[in-house]
Design an enzyme around this catalytic site. Structure first.
Site, PDB file in Angstrom:
ATOM      1  N   LYS A 144      -9.079 -31.796 -34.788  1.00 41.93           N
ATOM      2  CA  LYS A 144      -7.697 -32.197 -35.057  1.00 41.93           C
ATOM      3  C   LYS A 144      -7.683 -33.358 -36.057  1.00 41.93           C
ATOM      4  O   LYS A 144      -8.729 -33.977 -36.308  1.00 41.93           O
ATOM      5  CB  LYS A 144      -7.014 -32.604 -33.755  1.00 41.93           C
ATOM      6  CG  LYS A 144      -7.656 -33.803 -33.074  1.00 41.93           C
ATOM      7  CD  LYS A 144      -7.100 -34.007 -31.670  1.00 41.93           C
ATOM      8  CE  LYS A 144      -7.744 -35.198 -30.994  1.00 41.93           C
ATOM      9  NZ  LYS A 144      -7.392 -35.267 -29.568  1.00 41.93           N
ATOM     10  N   TYR A 157      -5.130 -64.150 -50.151  1.00 43.66           N
ATOM     11  CA  TYR A 157      -3.758 -64.433 -49.753  1.00 43.66           C
ATOM     12  C   TYR A 157      -3.722 -65.319 -48.510  1.00 43.66           C
ATOM     13  O   TYR A 157      -4.491 -65.124 -47.574  1.00 43.66           O
ATOM     14  CB  TYR A 157      -3.013 -63.136 -49.446  1.00 43.66           C
ATOM     15  CG  TYR A 157      -2.664 -62.340 -50.673  1.00 43.66           C
ATOM     16  CD1 TYR A 157      -1.806 -62.838 -51.644  1.00 43.66           C
ATOM     17  CD2 TYR A 157      -3.200 -61.068 -50.851  1.00 43.66           C
ATOM     18  CE1 TYR A 157      -1.487 -62.093 -52.772  1.00 43.66           C
ATOM     19  CE2 TYR A 157      -2.880 -60.311 -51.967  1.00 43.66           C
ATOM     20  CZ  TYR A 157      -2.027 -60.829 -52.926  1.00 43.66           C
ATOM     21  OH  TYR A 157      -1.711 -60.093 -54.030  1.00 43.66           O
TER      22      TYR A 157
HETATM   23  C1  LIG Z   1      -8.666 -35.215 -28.893  1.00 43.91           C
HETATM   24  C2  LIG Z   1      -8.928 -34.460 -27.659  1.00 43.91           C
HETATM   25  C3  LIG Z   1     -10.230 -34.299 -27.185  1.00 43.91           C
HETATM   26  C4  LIG Z   1     -11.426 -34.969 -27.821  1.00 43.91           C
HETATM   27  O1  LIG Z   1     -11.479 -36.284 -27.369  1.00 43.91           O
HETATM   28  P1  LIG Z   1     -12.687 -37.260 -27.833  1.00 43.91           P
HETATM   29  O2  LIG Z   1     -12.447 -38.491 -27.063  1.00 43.91           O
HETATM   30  O3  LIG Z   1     -12.502 -37.456 -29.286  1.00 43.91           O
HETATM   31  O4  LIG Z   1     -13.929 -36.549 -27.492  1.00 43.91           O
HETATM   32  C5  LIG Z   1     -10.429 -33.525 -26.068  1.00 43.91           C
HETATM   33  N1  LIG Z   1      -9.383 -32.945 -25.436  1.00 43.91           N
HETATM   34  C6  LIG Z   1      -8.118 -33.089 -25.856  1.00 43.91           C
HETATM   35  C7  LIG Z   1      -7.017 -32.426 -25.117  1.00 43.91           C
HETATM   36  C8  LIG Z   1      -7.849 -33.846 -26.976  1.00 43.91           C
HETATM   37  O5  LIG Z   1      -6.591 -33.981 -27.394  1.00 43.91           O
END
Ligand SMILES: *Cc1c(COP(=O)(O)O)cnc(C)c1O
Length: 361
Positions: free
Chosen positions: A35, A252
């Site tokens: 994702k 800054y």
């Molecule tokens: C993003 C996600 C994961 C992966 O989680 P990590 O902590 O990056 O391993 C697993 N299950 C779901 C439902 C997620 O949304």
């Protein structure tokens, strides 16, 4: 010449980290979670390293289309399921598996015309209170879903809120097991932290952050402890140096004041590249592979670094913001994130569009 900043994606490291998920959960099938454009790595580049996974999990139908366009014919899972009825047509067309987390999604399924039944992941809210059906409604929901001709196999699923911390997963596992005891079907529970820290793997694990070379439970453990390798390097070069005398300020707000004479370098990297602005002076950075620190505020396009440990450094010297540096030097993204009060996930996802990215072995 373009600005010297660039990001490198290490496909062999992605492959290595996926192997680590397999080794930690030897009897489970592995979802590579891709994702958010593969946690900022780019789906197409990440695919090079992660194609050995059993499936790809993501949120966005456009990302699912990209995975299919790469020729992937195996499982693809939409982790938040359909956002509207029409999404189910694309699920049918692209053969996407999808999460069902609310009754509305079941209504859509009931109204959906499809020849091939959909494979769905029925999500339980076992305590995180984000998505899913509570344990008390889970069984009746399963029965309703199972009665639909649009639905084929149902996988039982939940997600942990505290797999990386002291609270752990016992309470959520208990709720999940009690409510699913005599339901058929495969199970999927574990994210990276649960894969590495808790020996509960069920049928499908969901490997996200560990695939990308960040320790889910940093600073308790680092990537060396879990035998993970950085998959993203952000690097740039010095474009100027300054000789300061005691009392001189940097950047800054003049937030850094030199206590004594010192040399600093100016790096072509700023918050518009995705470098975190919230790190105070002292965020770790490598110059020519030697560890030093940032000084002063992060600007849009520049940061300043202390050159005391590298007197030979000058314009053109290589600066590693995170990842793999020259001569085998390494700076874990988790260390930079911590100095900025955030987590590795956020830094890799925030890599800016203007940074050129290329995949390397
Ligand atoms: C993003 C996600 C994961 C992966 O989680 P990590 O902590 O990056 O391993 C697993 N299950 C779901 C439902 C997620 O949304």
């Amino acid at each position: 010449m373009p600005r010297p900043i660039e990001a490198l994606i290490h496909t062999a490291a992605l492959e290595h980290n996926l192997t680590r998920a397999r080794a930690a959960a030897p009897d489970a099938k592995v979802w590579a979670v891709v994702k958010a454009n593969a946690y900022g790595h780019g789906i197409e580049r990440a695919y090079e390293g992660l194609r050995g996974a059993d499936g790809f999990a993501l949120l966005d139908i456009a990302e699912a289309e990209r995975i299919r366009a790469l020729g992937w014919r195996g499982p693809v899972l939409l982790l938040e399921g359909a956002f509207e009825l029409r999404d189910l047509e694309l699920c049918s067309r692209l053969d996407l598996w999808h999460v069902v987390h609310c009754s509305q999604q079941i209504d859509w399924l009931a109204a959906h015309k499809t020849h091939a039944p959909h494979r769905v992941f029925l999500k339980m809210n076992s305590g995180m209170n984000r998505l899913g059906f509570t344990p008390t409604t889970y069984r009746s929901t399963w029965t309703r879903l199972n009665a639909l001709p649009q639905v084929g196999e149902i996988t039982l699923m939940t997600h942990f809120s505290d797999a990386d911390g002291p609270r752990g997963i016992a309470q959520q596992v208990g709720a999940f097991e009690a409510a699913t005891r005599d339901l058929p079907g495969e199970r999927s529970l574990a994210n990276s932290a649960a894969i590495l820290r808790h020996g509960l793997h069920a049928d499908w694990v969901r490997s996200g952050i560990m695939s990308y070379g960040s320790a889910p439970d940093f600073p308790e453990h680092d990537i060396a402890h879990w035998d993970l390798k950085p998959t993203m390097t952000l690097r740039s070069k010095l474009i100027a140096t300054q000789q300061l005398t005691a009392g001189d300020c940097v950047g800054y707000g003049s937030s850094f004041v030199a206590e004594s004479a010192m040399r600093i370098g100016i790096v072509a990297c700023g918050y518009a590249d995705g470098y975190p602005r919230h790190g105070a002076s002292g965020t770790p950075v490598l110059v020519n592979g030697v560890r030093t620190r940032t000084v002063g505020r992060v600007s849009m396009d520049m940061i300043a670094v202390d050159l005391s440990p590298t007197p030979e450094a000058g314009i053109g010297s290589e600066v590693t913001l995170w990842g793999e540096g020259p001569n085998g030097a390494r700076l874990a993204i988790d260390e930079v994130a911590r100095a900025a009060g955030t987590i590795g996930y956020e830094l890799m996802c925030a890599l800016a569009m203007r940074v050129p990215v290329r995949a390397v072995e």
